[in-house]
Design an enzyme around this catalytic site. Structure first.
Site, PDB file in Angstrom:
ATOM      1  N   ARG A 225       1.731  -2.946  -0.296  1.00  0.00           N
ATOM      2  CA  ARG A 225       2.007  -4.310   0.154  1.00  0.00           C
ATOM      3  C   ARG A 225       2.575  -5.102  -1.010  1.00  0.00           C
ATOM      4  O   ARG A 225       2.122  -4.940  -2.150  1.00  0.00           O
ATOM      5  CB  ARG A 225       0.732  -4.996   0.662  1.00  0.00           C
ATOM      6  N   GLU A 254       8.802 -11.388   2.905  1.00  0.00           N
ATOM      7  CA  GLU A 254       9.619 -10.515   3.762  1.00  0.00           C
ATOM      8  C   GLU A 254      10.135 -11.309   4.943  1.00  0.00           C
ATOM      9  O   GLU A 254       9.376 -12.105   5.508  1.00  0.00           O
ATOM     10  CB  GLU A 254       8.780  -9.321   4.244  1.00  0.00           C
ATOM     11  N   HIS A 273      10.734  -2.595   4.645  1.00  0.00           N
ATOM     12  CA  HIS A 273       9.389  -2.321   5.152  1.00  0.00           C
ATOM     13  C   HIS A 273       9.429  -1.348   6.342  1.00  0.00           C
ATOM     14  O   HIS A 273       9.003  -1.697   7.459  1.00  0.00           O
ATOM     15  CB  HIS A 273       8.665  -3.617   5.541  1.00  0.00           C
TER      16      HIS A 273
HETATM   17  P1  NDP Z   1      -6.363   4.080   3.049  1.00  0.00           P
HETATM   18  O1  NDP Z   1      -7.485   3.169   3.356  1.00  0.00           O
HETATM   19  O2  NDP Z   1      -6.370   5.477   3.552  1.00  0.00           O
HETATM   20  O3  NDP Z   1      -6.139   4.146   1.463  1.00  0.00           O
HETATM   21  C1  NDP Z   1      -6.311   3.050   0.578  1.00  0.00           C
HETATM   22  C2  NDP Z   1      -6.571   3.601  -0.817  1.00  0.00           C
HETATM   23  O4  NDP Z   1      -6.586   2.564  -1.792  1.00  0.00           O
HETATM   24  C3  NDP Z   1      -7.884   4.319  -0.900  1.00  0.00           C
HETATM   25  O5  NDP Z   1      -7.633   5.555  -1.491  1.00  0.00           O
HETATM   26  C4  NDP Z   1      -8.714   3.454  -1.829  1.00  0.00           C
HETATM   27  O6  NDP Z   1      -9.491   4.373  -2.575  1.00  0.00           O
HETATM   28  C5  NDP Z   1      -7.649   2.827  -2.699  1.00  0.00           C
HETATM   29  N1  NDP Z   1      -8.094   1.616  -3.384  1.00  0.00           N
HETATM   30  C6  NDP Z   1      -8.093   1.419  -4.709  1.00  0.00           C
HETATM   31  N2  NDP Z   1      -8.528   0.213  -5.023  1.00  0.00           N
HETATM   32  C7  NDP Z   1      -8.839  -0.389  -3.879  1.00  0.00           C
HETATM   33  C8  NDP Z   1      -9.345  -1.672  -3.567  1.00  0.00           C
HETATM   34  N3  NDP Z   1      -9.636  -2.566  -4.515  1.00  0.00           N
HETATM   35  N4  NDP Z   1      -9.532  -1.976  -2.259  1.00  0.00           N
HETATM   36  C9  NDP Z   1      -9.243  -1.076  -1.289  1.00  0.00           C
HETATM   37  N5  NDP Z   1      -8.757   0.165  -1.546  1.00  0.00           N
HETATM   38  C10 NDP Z   1      -8.555   0.494  -2.824  1.00  0.00           C
HETATM   39  O7  NDP Z   1      -5.077   3.327   3.605  1.00  0.00           O
HETATM   40  P2  NDP Z   1      -3.607   3.957   3.860  1.00  0.00           P
HETATM   41  O8  NDP Z   1      -3.279   4.894   2.782  1.00  0.00           O
HETATM   42  O9  NDP Z   1      -3.453   4.371   5.260  1.00  0.00           O
HETATM   43  O10 NDP Z   1      -2.725   2.644   3.692  1.00  0.00           O
HETATM   44  C11 NDP Z   1      -2.749   1.924   2.477  1.00  0.00           C
HETATM   45  C12 NDP Z   1      -1.923   0.655   2.621  1.00  0.00           C
HETATM   46  O11 NDP Z   1      -0.549   0.986   2.640  1.00  0.00           O
HETATM   47  C13 NDP Z   1      -2.162  -0.106   3.923  1.00  0.00           C
HETATM   48  O12 NDP Z   1      -3.254  -0.987   3.799  1.00  0.00           O
HETATM   49  C14 NDP Z   1      -0.865  -0.839   4.111  1.00  0.00           C
HETATM   50  O13 NDP Z   1      -0.934  -2.109   3.522  1.00  0.00           O
HETATM   51  C15 NDP Z   1       0.159   0.013   3.364  1.00  0.00           C
HETATM   52  N6  NDP Z   1       1.081   0.687   4.281  1.00  0.00           N
HETATM   53  C16 NDP Z   1       2.433   0.448   4.145  1.00  0.00           C
HETATM   54  C17 NDP Z   1       3.334   1.076   4.975  1.00  0.00           C
HETATM   55  C18 NDP Z   1       4.793   0.801   4.851  1.00  0.00           C
HETATM   56  O14 NDP Z   1       5.503   0.833   5.846  1.00  0.00           O
HETATM   57  N7  NDP Z   1       5.301   0.543   3.683  1.00  0.00           N
HETATM   58  C19 NDP Z   1       2.899   2.007   6.031  1.00  0.00           C
HETATM   59  C20 NDP Z   1       1.469   2.215   6.067  1.00  0.00           C
HETATM   60  C21 NDP Z   1       0.604   1.576   5.212  1.00  0.00           C
HETATM   61  P3  NDP Z   1     -11.005   4.074  -2.923  1.00  0.00           P
HETATM   62  O15 NDP Z   1     -11.659   3.599  -1.646  1.00  0.00           O
HETATM   63  O16 NDP Z   1     -11.490   5.350  -3.415  1.00  0.00           O
HETATM   64  O17 NDP Z   1     -10.911   3.000  -3.933  1.00  0.00           O
END
Ligand code: NDP
Length: 307
Positions: A225, A254, A273
């Protein structure tokens, strides 16, 4: 709650036609219809891209995106509205998009496309092109997106490390660092790739210190994001050549405003995006909705529940 009618909100249309998803779900034992804002109150559940105030009056909201930063968690919770998201489906799409960016940089494809718009036959300098095997990438965020990126880049011979809160190992990553060791993790890699969700905690995680810690020859990728990155610090790092380039799918504002300097930079790839776009998007989202309709029926907890 009793589920009788699911609305597919028309705000999903930029990602896939709402009608495709409603026909895909037409075999569910509930009514599924495409709806506009004026029909929200006639539904128990809505599948949507955007948020609407009227969602506070229904039982269940499903976001077609993994990122749910646009939804008011506190208000939903106060009104007993369940929120689920679409994490878990974007591993391959975003992984391939990121591989595409890296291959563009290594094989100079963005340069050829740019030259082509001006019918210019210009070869890159002899030492501009390279190959990916043996390069290294640090993926910040090791969830669905991060793991998908690690899989696809690993297959291309890239050494992939990751950063997450705990620093615990994750399959597909050669090494995983804790968030506290971010500056160490991003030093000495060719690519830094951000896949973090936007939360209060992750806002501006990537700041001037991170760009300072990166190698001068390194390139930066953001598919998480926009506000996770201090975009002014990124622009400053690109302008002062303290990093070598960037590929960006998400931005502070955006659509990216026309006057943004990011549009005009040779070593910056801008995509609107759409890193997760695929003709299968409505099916992948529909399968999560179907799973939760089944779970509601059998009294199990919802999959991907956020609120
Ligand atoms: P997940 O919940 O599977 O992954 C998020 C990861 O971030 C986890 O591995 C988490 O690991 C890590 N992390 C590290 N620090 C933090 C923190 N402070 N708070 C929360 N998580 C943290 O989500 P996705 O991989 O499915 O998606 C991630 C993001 O990507 C979405 O929220 C979205 O905003 C974005 N996205 C963008 C897209 C695009 O079109 N460009 C498409 C899809 C998603 P841990 O819990 O071990 O810390």
């Amino acid at each position: 709650f009793e589920l009788e009618r699911v609305g597919v909100h028309e705000s999903v249309d930029p990602v896939f036609p709402a009608s495709e998803l409603s026909s895909y779900l037409s075999d569910l034992p509930v009514d599924v219809d495409v709806i506009g804002d004026d029909e929200i109150d006639a539904c128990d559940a809505v599948v949507t891209l955007e948020h609407r105030e009227a969602f506070l009056e229904i039982d269940w909201v499903h976001s077609i995106q993994a990122g749910v930063d646009r939804f008011p968690f506190d208000a939903l919770e106060a009104n007993d509205v369940i929120l689920t998201n679409s994490t878990g489906i974007h591993d391959r799409t975003v992984g391939e998009t990121v591989a595409g960016y890296l291959l563009a940089f290594s094989r100079r494809l963005h340069e050829h496309v740019a030259n082509g718009t001006e019918r210019r036959w210009d070869k890159p300098a002899w030492d501009d092109a390279f190959t990916l095997p043996g390069t290294s990438a640090c993926v910040v965020g090791t969830g669905t997106l991060g793991s998908g990126v690690a899989d696809v880049l690993g297959a291309l011979g890239v050494h992939v490390t990751g950063v997450r809160r705990s620093g615990d190992p994750v399959p597909g990553f050669e090494e995983v660092y804790a968030n506290d060791d971010l500056l160490e993790a991003v030093a000495d890699v060719e690519f830094v790739i951000v896949t973090l969700p936007l939360t209060d905690e992750t806002h501006h995680t990537i700041d001037a210190d991170v760009f300072e810690a990166m190698d001068e020859g390194a390139r930066f990728v953001n598919v998480g994001r926009g506000p996770v990155v201090d975009q002014d610090a990124l622009i400053a790092a690109l302008e002062s050549e303290s990093i070598a380039g960037a590929a960006l799918d998400v931005f502070g504002t955006e659509p990216l405003p026309e006057e943004s300097p990011l549009w005009g930079m040779d070593e910056v790839i801008v995509t609107p995006h759409c890193a997760a776009f695929t003709e299968d998007y409505f099916r992948d989202t529909g399968d999560i909705v179907r799973e939760n309709v089944d779970r509601l029926d059998s009294g199990e907890a919802f999959h991907n529940r956020i609120v």
